[in-house]
Design a protein around this motif. Structure first.
Motif, mmCIF file in Angstrom:
data_model
loop_
_atom_site.group_PDB
_atom_site.id
_atom_site.type_symbol
_atom_site.label_atom_id
_atom_site.label_comp_id
_atom_site.label_asym_id
_atom_site.label_seq_id
_atom_site.Cartn_x
_atom_site.Cartn_y
_atom_site.Cartn_z
ATOM 1 N N LEU A 25 -113.825 -60.973 -4.385
ATOM 2 C CA LEU A 25 -114.195 -60.019 -5.554
ATOM 3 C C LEU A 25 -113.227 -58.792 -5.358
ATOM 4 O O LEU A 25 -113.657 -57.979 -4.427
ATOM 5 C CB LEU A 25 -115.486 -59.690 -5.326
ATOM 6 C CG LEU A 25 -116.344 -58.743 -6.287
ATOM 7 C CD1 LEU A 25 -115.991 -59.179 -7.846
ATOM 8 C CD2 LEU A 25 -117.814 -58.599 -6.134
ATOM 9 N N ALA A 57 -118.522 -54.286 -9.929
ATOM 10 C CA ALA A 57 -118.832 -55.538 -9.216
ATOM 11 C C ALA A 57 -120.145 -55.998 -9.377
ATOM 12 O O ALA A 57 -120.486 -57.018 -9.582
ATOM 13 C CB ALA A 57 -118.435 -55.119 -7.681
ATOM 14 N N LEU A 92 -123.320 -53.040 -5.803
ATOM 15 C CA LEU A 92 -123.325 -54.525 -5.744
ATOM 16 C C LEU A 92 -124.793 -55.113 -5.557
ATOM 17 O O LEU A 92 -124.931 -56.009 -6.713
ATOM 18 C CB LEU A 92 -122.410 -54.782 -4.610
ATOM 19 C CG LEU A 92 -122.181 -56.465 -4.581
ATOM 20 C CD1 LEU A 92 -121.007 -56.711 -5.429
ATOM 21 C CD2 LEU A 92 -122.207 -57.040 -3.149
#
Length: 154
Positions: A25, A57, A92
């Motif tokens: 990622l 993200a 996140l």
């Protein structure tokens, strides 16, 4: 679907086996998937990308309905309060809390202090409680503390 995970597919350290869709990622992955219109089924996070905000993200993880495996390997991340990792990781996890497609979530060597660990567990609790696809949740060599352990057990 009732997908079963074999021992060969996931090792004890939380890493996944071969997967054609597994990607790190990072900013490049997000830009590629956004412009080409596809979602990854397996993502590994093993560092905080300087060029990508945690909110981006998190949004990608929350909106990706194809994502089945998310592995967060924290051993190379700087977990002290001034590093920016905790803020990025928190963003996140906010996105992760809204995901309902992930069936395997693995945290490895995330060196959170007790307060940050409790906040993380509280943040992702909607994911744990409401995601009917979740089959496996791993915390490998993570420092969680008593409060986080209580939160997970409840």
């Amino acid at each position: 679907s009732d997908e079963e995970f074999s021992d060969e597919e996931f090792s004890d350290d939380g890493s996944t086996g071969d997967d054609d869709f597994e990607e790190d990622l990072n900013e490049s992955t997000l830009l590629t998937t956004k412009h080409e219109g596809y979602n990854l089924s397996s993502i590994e996070v093993d560092f905080v990308s300087e060029g990508m905000r945690g909110q981006e993200a998190g949004r990608y993880i929350s909106e990706n309905t194809r994502l089945k495996k998310l592995v967060i390997k924290g051993e190379s991340m700087e977990w002290n309060r001034g590093s920016g990792t905790l803020e990025w990781f928190s963003s996140l996890c906010t996105g992760l809390a809204r995901n309902r497609s992930i069936s395997l979530l693995s945290f490895g060597e995330c060196k959170l202090d007790e307060e940050a660990a409790a906040t993380t567990i509280a943040t992702i609790s909607p994911f744990i409680e409401l995601n009917t696809n979740l089959q496996r949740l791993d915390f490998v060599s993570c420092s969680l503390g008593d409060e986080s352990t209580r939160l997970l057990a409840s």
